[in-house]
Design a protein around this motif. Structure first.
Motif, PDB file in Angstrom:
ATOM      1  N   TYR A 110       8.375  -3.872 -10.509  1.00  0.00           N
ATOM      2  CA  TYR A 110       9.627  -3.945 -11.190  1.00  0.00           C
ATOM      3  C   TYR A 110       9.672  -4.825 -12.690  1.00  0.00           C
ATOM      4  O   TYR A 110      10.730  -4.895 -13.112  1.00  0.00           O
ATOM      5  N   HIS A 111       8.592  -5.173 -12.998  1.00  0.00           N
ATOM      6  CA  HIS A 111       8.411  -6.074 -13.781  1.00  0.00           C
ATOM      7  C   HIS A 111       8.262  -5.361 -15.472  1.00  0.00           C
ATOM      8  O   HIS A 111       8.366  -5.886 -16.502  1.00  0.00           O
ATOM      9  N   LYS A 130       4.214   7.292 -14.161  1.00  0.00           N
ATOM     10  CA  LYS A 130       4.218   5.840 -13.180  1.00  0.00           C
ATOM     11  C   LYS A 130       3.803   4.845 -14.153  1.00  0.00           C
ATOM     12  O   LYS A 130       3.219   4.950 -15.071  1.00  0.00           O
ATOM     13  N   ILE A 131       4.088   3.749 -13.307  1.00  0.00           N
ATOM     14  CA  ILE A 131       4.025   2.559 -13.743  1.00  0.00           C
ATOM     15  C   ILE A 131       3.104   1.478 -13.055  1.00  0.00           C
ATOM     16  O   ILE A 131       2.813   1.838 -12.104  1.00  0.00           O
ATOM     17  N   ASN A 132       2.867   0.460 -13.549  1.00  0.00           N
ATOM     18  CA  ASN A 132       1.802  -0.567 -12.748  1.00  0.00           C
ATOM     19  C   ASN A 132       0.800   0.227 -12.318  1.00  0.00           C
ATOM     20  O   ASN A 132       0.352   0.152 -10.975  1.00  0.00           O
ATOM     21  N   LYS A 176       1.022  -1.205   0.101  1.00  0.00           N
ATOM     22  CA  LYS A 176      -0.104   0.000   0.239  1.00  0.00           C
ATOM     23  C   LYS A 176       0.909   1.296   0.073  1.00  0.00           C
ATOM     24  O   LYS A 176       0.619   2.079  -0.694  1.00  0.00           O
ATOM     25  N   ASN A 177       2.222   1.163   0.833  1.00  0.00           N
ATOM     26  CA  ASN A 177       2.835   2.391   0.856  1.00  0.00           C
ATOM     27  C   ASN A 177       4.308   2.394   0.439  1.00  0.00           C
ATOM     28  O   ASN A 177       5.006   3.080   0.586  1.00  0.00           O
ATOM     29  N   GLN A 178       4.433   1.015  -0.455  1.00  0.00           N
ATOM     30  CA  GLN A 178       6.135   1.086  -0.882  1.00  0.00           C
ATOM     31  C   GLN A 178       5.568   0.119  -2.089  1.00  0.00           C
ATOM     32  O   GLN A 178       4.833  -0.403  -2.068  1.00  0.00           O
ATOM     33  N   ALA A 179       6.711   0.114  -2.892  1.00  0.00           N
ATOM     34  CA  ALA A 179       7.016  -0.861  -4.043  1.00  0.00           C
ATOM     35  C   ALA A 179       7.219  -2.194  -3.669  1.00  0.00           C
ATOM     36  O   ALA A 179       7.954  -2.146  -2.466  1.00  0.00           O
ATOM     37  N   TYR A 212      12.749  -0.632 -17.266  1.00  0.00           N
ATOM     38  CA  TYR A 212      13.241  -0.240 -16.150  1.00  0.00           C
ATOM     39  C   TYR A 212      14.120  -1.304 -15.199  1.00  0.00           C
ATOM     40  O   TYR A 212      13.790  -2.428 -15.398  1.00  0.00           O
ATOM     41  N   ASP A 213      14.925  -0.726 -14.485  1.00  0.00           N
ATOM     42  CA  ASP A 213      15.639  -1.413 -13.455  1.00  0.00           C
ATOM     43  C   ASP A 213      15.516  -1.182 -11.827  1.00  0.00           C
ATOM     44  O   ASP A 213      14.977   0.117 -11.852  1.00  0.00           O
ATOM     45  N   LYS A 214      15.638  -1.884 -11.008  1.00  0.00           N
ATOM     46  CA  LYS A 214      15.619  -1.421  -9.628  1.00  0.00           C
ATOM     47  C   LYS A 214      17.045  -0.739  -9.632  1.00  0.00           C
ATOM     48  O   LYS A 214      18.153  -1.218  -9.289  1.00  0.00           O
TER      49      LYS A 214
END
Length: 284
Positions: A162-163, A236-238, A154-157, A167-169
């Motif tokens: 990251y799929h 933004k993604i996802n 809810k409050n974090q990735a 993009y990378d981590k």
């Protein structure tokens, strides 16, 4: 795969044994802090390397050494929430060893910055990624590969964010600039990573990180580093969950020849490269 438990039998983390075995000859027993050196106790049994990060108060009380006792002056934009985190690990004596500090945005779901002490690299990377359960109301204080509460994410990735192709981590505190196995493990948390374009990460930014290593090797004593992200709030993604980084930036400071020397960097610029700046310029 070794599974680590605390003295109460509570799961802390799962750590690939081959990574531990490969690093055993490279472990440094010294963890450099801003004003002093703390000696770490390290071993390679199933009860070692309990990895956690601890949500801190606004003054980073437990890890102020990394901030030279004064946190950076950052005011979040209206409607944006940030949480200070002291990143640390458990040693085999159930004592916490703090390794760096991060300011994390639960709105953008990426870190604002991470602050750390440069380490001369000699550690092989081990990609076991962690999240911070406390950010989503889970009482478990320890970083772990996944959370078990219904609100996790809810409050974090989380890893599934990251799929997205391209993009990378992107580490803020990079493995390349750690000096021991404990620090390496602690950098692989999503509270220390932002969405970074893969082409930039593997080319210009990687060359920059290696160049910083060469520069900071010539410091008289320890070198202090802060790496941050400028979010692209329009991308933004996802399903609009996680904000993409627009820029990565870094500032370094150390003594050279008895004089404090600072440098600033940011990228990508218009040529998809990393640009060097003065500290005054990067502050602006």
């Amino acid at each position: 795969m070794y599974t680590a438990y605390n003295h109460q039998g509570k799961l802390h983390s799962s750590i690939p044994f081959d990574c531990i075995k490969k690093s055993i000859n490279h472990l440094s027993a010294d963890s450099l802090l801003f004003s002093e050196i703390h000696h770490e106790t390290a071993c390679f049994s199933s009860v070692c390397f309990f990895t956690l990060s601890k949500i801190a108060d606004n003054n980073f009380s437990e890890c102020k050494k990394f901030l030279n006792n004064v946190p950076p002056d950052f005011t979040a934009p209206a409607g944006v929430s940030v949480v200070p985190i002291c990143q640390c690990v458990w040693d085999d004596n159930d004592e916490q060893i703090y390794l760096y500090a991060s300011l994390y945005s639960t709105t953008w779901k990426i870190p604002v910055y991470s602050v750390y002490v440069f380490g001369s690299p000699n550690i092989r990377r081990c990609d076991t990624w962690y999240i911070e359960p406390q950010l989503d109301g889970d009482p478990e204080p320890c970083m772990r590969p996944k959370g078990y509460g219904t609100e996790i994410g809810k409050n974090q990735a989380v890893n599934k964010d990251y799929h997205e192709k391209g993009y990378d981590k992107g580490h803020l505190y990079p493995v390349l600039q750690t000096s021991n196995h404990l620090s390496m493990l602690a950098t692989s948390t999503l509270t220390n990573a932002a969405l970074q374009k893969s082409t930039f990460n593997h080319n210009a930014w990687l060359r920059h990180e290696k160049a910083v290593i060469e520069d900071l090797k010539f410091c008289d004593k320890v070198a202090y580093v802060v790496t941050g992200v400028v979010p692209d709030t329009k991308v933004k993604i996802n399903n609009n969950r996680v904000t993409v980084s627009k820029y990565y930036w870094r500032a370094t400071c150390c003594l050279k020849g008895g004089q404090y020397t600072g440098k600033g960097y940011y990228g990508p610029n218009e040529q998809d490269k990393v640009q060097e700046l003065t500290i005054e310029e990067i502050n602006k």
